[in-house]
Motif scaffolding. Structure first.
Motif, mmCIF file in Angstrom:
data_model
loop_
_atom_site.group_PDB
_atom_site.id
_atom_site.type_symbol
_atom_site.label_atom_id
_atom_site.label_comp_id
_atom_site.label_asym_id
_atom_site.label_seq_id
_atom_site.Cartn_x
_atom_site.Cartn_y
_atom_site.Cartn_z
ATOM 1 N N UNK A 1 13.924 2.946 1.844
ATOM 2 C CA UNK A 1 12.462 3.010 1.863
ATOM 3 C C UNK A 1 11.926 2.962 0.439
ATOM 4 N N UNK A 2 10.607 2.780 0.338
ATOM 5 C CA UNK A 2 9.957 2.789 -0.969
ATOM 6 C C UNK A 2 8.887 3.867 -0.980
ATOM 7 N N UNK A 3 8.538 4.297 -2.184
ATOM 8 C CA UNK A 3 7.468 5.289 -2.330
ATOM 9 C C UNK A 3 6.125 4.579 -2.213
ATOM 10 N N UNK A 4 5.050 5.293 -1.892
ATOM 11 C CA UNK A 4 3.746 4.646 -1.676
ATOM 12 C C UNK A 4 3.272 3.780 -2.833
ATOM 13 N N UNK A 5 3.593 4.167 -4.063
ATOM 14 C CA UNK A 5 3.135 3.382 -5.218
ATOM 15 C C UNK A 5 3.701 1.968 -5.222
ATOM 16 N N UNK A 6 4.811 1.741 -4.486
ATOM 17 C CA UNK A 6 5.456 0.429 -4.458
ATOM 18 C C UNK A 6 5.199 -0.330 -3.161
ATOM 19 N N UNK A 7 4.288 0.160 -2.327
ATOM 20 C CA UNK A 7 4.108 -0.486 -1.026
ATOM 21 C C UNK A 7 3.615 -1.925 -1.153
ATOM 22 N N UNK A 8 2.828 -2.215 -2.197
ATOM 23 C CA UNK A 8 2.327 -3.579 -2.360
ATOM 24 C C UNK A 8 3.421 -4.536 -2.834
ATOM 25 N N UNK A 9 4.510 -3.990 -3.347
ATOM 26 C CA UNK A 9 5.602 -4.812 -3.855
ATOM 27 C C UNK A 9 6.690 -5.053 -2.823
ATOM 28 N N UNK A 10 6.707 -4.279 -1.747
ATOM 29 C CA UNK A 10 7.831 -4.390 -0.809
ATOM 30 C C UNK A 10 7.484 -3.993 0.619
ATOM 31 N N UNK A 11 6.207 -3.799 0.920
ATOM 32 C CA UNK A 11 5.817 -3.190 2.188
ATOM 33 C C UNK A 11 6.204 -3.928 3.443
ATOM 34 N N UNK A 12 6.456 -5.252 3.380
ATOM 35 C CA UNK A 12 6.880 -5.975 4.574
ATOM 36 C C UNK A 12 8.390 -6.020 4.720
ATOM 37 N N UNK A 13 9.110 -5.630 3.665
ATOM 38 C CA UNK A 13 10.571 -5.691 3.669
ATOM 39 C C UNK A 13 11.178 -4.308 3.855
ATOM 40 N N UNK A 14 10.584 -3.293 3.245
ATOM 41 C CA UNK A 14 11.094 -1.930 3.327
ATOM 42 C C UNK A 14 9.987 -1.003 3.808
ATOM 43 N N UNK A 15 10.321 -0.028 4.674
ATOM 44 C CA UNK A 15 9.300 0.924 5.122
ATOM 45 C C UNK A 15 8.865 1.835 3.987
ATOM 46 N N UNK A 16 7.702 2.451 4.167
ATOM 47 C CA UNK A 16 7.087 3.253 3.105
ATOM 48 C C UNK A 16 7.076 4.721 3.504
ATOM 49 N N UNK A 17 7.534 5.574 2.602
ATOM 50 C CA UNK A 17 7.512 7.022 2.832
ATOM 51 C C UNK A 17 6.082 7.513 2.650
ATOM 52 N N UNK A 18 5.636 8.385 3.532
ATOM 53 C CA UNK A 18 4.286 8.950 3.405
ATOM 54 C C UNK A 18 4.171 9.743 2.116
ATOM 55 N N UNK A 19 3.004 9.730 1.514
ATOM 56 C CA UNK A 19 2.782 10.415 0.244
ATOM 57 C C UNK A 19 3.168 11.883 0.323
ATOM 58 N N UNK A 20 2.851 12.536 1.433
ATOM 59 C CA UNK A 20 3.122 13.971 1.570
ATOM 60 C C UNK A 20 4.604 14.283 1.707
ATOM 61 N N UNK A 21 5.425 13.264 1.996
ATOM 62 C CA UNK A 21 6.853 13.495 2.229
ATOM 63 C C UNK A 21 7.729 13.005 1.077
ATOM 64 N N UNK A 22 7.132 12.477 0.039
ATOM 65 C CA UNK A 22 7.928 12.011 -1.100
ATOM 66 C C UNK A 22 8.551 13.224 -1.797
#
Length: 357
Positions: A110-131
């Motif tokens: 998964x990726x952290x929310x700050x990287x969602x625009x760089x990988x959001x269709x390829x890797x799921x995104x961890x919620x900000x509160x759960x990082x």
């Protein structure tokens, strides 16, 4: 415990039976493995909620130093207990934001929310509160920013869709379930900035492929970078555009074919490319108007001697059916009285909007 079991007498009994007053690392890993065992597609909402509550303990639960031990984080890294949002696309997801599924993955997947625009269709995104705390990221396997290969796959998915049947979709996900709350310009700008910073690491084969990929969002559609210019004398939409100021990546766009301003060679190359793309079909009124503007600009530049270069290959013009054809294949109708006396099935006349002047 709740209700009467929260009373002191009952708590004494429960402690004797093994009730714990805090979550230690062994208990945490045990819970994580139990959650992993419940992985399914689709994931039951209750399982996702349990996983979220467990991960919150890394931030707010104990404050215990044992959670920061490398042995604990490496063990946790191997367990798929992280609830993350995966962007999905379908023809019904027309609204901005698309649709999202919650999946259980390992931290490295998964990726952290700050990287969602760089990988959001390829890797799921961890919620900000759960990082988890950043000190844990390395041993948990969290990589930021994501690998360059992931970013490039993400860009291609945004531009072409998520399967073979979407490969011919010239607007990618712009008009079939945009998976982000932010606008395409905002998301693509983040990708372009990242590629600008890592352009030297991109292979020559990928660079050549990107030149042919419509990957720049302009007015609701995707445009090749070679159709963009820093300055345009007039509106040549829907074919040529000025590079939006939001896309500040000069090295990237220069490498992909964006130039300061169009020349006669650029106009001519564009017309030949459009001729190949249309494959004998008639231009629509907007396309025809833009093509006529381009031909006028070529004519003015050649007459004034300020073109700076020559047409690239054979100049292409529209015929009287609004179809593009090589200049040498067309005749100018300067004797309308004669046209009715000859067989015209094998003749191509220039479009009436063109003149010899």
């Amino acid at each position: 415990p709740e209700g009467e079991f929260a009373s002191e007498p009952w708590l004494l009994i429960l402690r004797e039976l093994g009730l714990r007053s805090r979550i230690d690392k062994e208990t945490f890993l045990e819970c994580a493995r139990k959650i992993e065992a419940q992985r399914a597609v689709p994931l039951a909402p209750a399982v996702g909620e349990q996983a979220a509550r467990l991960l919150l303990c890394l931030q707010t639960g104990t404050g215990s130093d044992e959670f920061y031990s490398v042995g604990f984080t490496r063990s946790l890294a191997s367990i798929a207990c992280v609830p993350a949002e995966r962007a999905t696309q379908s023809d019904s997801d027309a609204a901005v934001g698309g649709a999202r599924d919650v999946v259980l993955v390992q931290f490295s997947e998964a990726v952290v929310p700050a990287d969602r625009h760089l990988a959001g269709t390829v890797m799921p995104v961890i919620a900000e509160s759960l990082v988890p705390p950043q000190l844990m990221w390395s041993s948990l396997g969290i990589v930021t920013p994501p690998p360059l290969g992931v970013v490039l796959r993400h860009l291609r998915l945004l531009c072409s869709g998520d399967g073979p049947e979407q490969g011919c979709n010239q607007n990618g996900l712009l008009d079939r379930g945009w998976p982000f709350d932010e606008t395409p310009a905002h998301v693509f700008a983040a990708i372009f900035r990242h590629l600008e910073s890592h352009w030297s690491k991109v292979s020559p084969q990928v660079k050549e492929a990107l030149k042919e990929l419509p990957c720049v969002p302009i007015g609701g559609r995707l445009i090749k970078a070679s159709r963009l210019f820093l300055r345009l004398g007039e509106d040549l939409a829907p074919f040529m555009f000025e590079l939006p100021r939001a896309f500040q990546a000069p090295t990237l766009f220069k490498a992909l074919g964006t130039r300061p301003s169009p020349t006669v060679g650029d106009y001519s190359a564009f017309l030949n490319e459009l001729h190949a793309d249309t494959r004998g079909f008639a231009l629509n009124p907007n396309e025809l108007a833009a093509v006529l503007k381009v031909i006028r600009l070529v004519t003015v530049a050649l007459k004034s001697g300020t073109s700076g270069d020559a047409p690239s290959g054979t100049l292409v013009i529209p015929d009287d059916q609004s179809k593009l054809a090589p200049l040498g294949d067309c005749l100018f109708n300067d004797a309308s009285w004669l046209r009715g006396r000859v067989e015209t099935s094998n003749l191509r006349m220039t479009h009436p909007s063109l003149s010899l002047a």
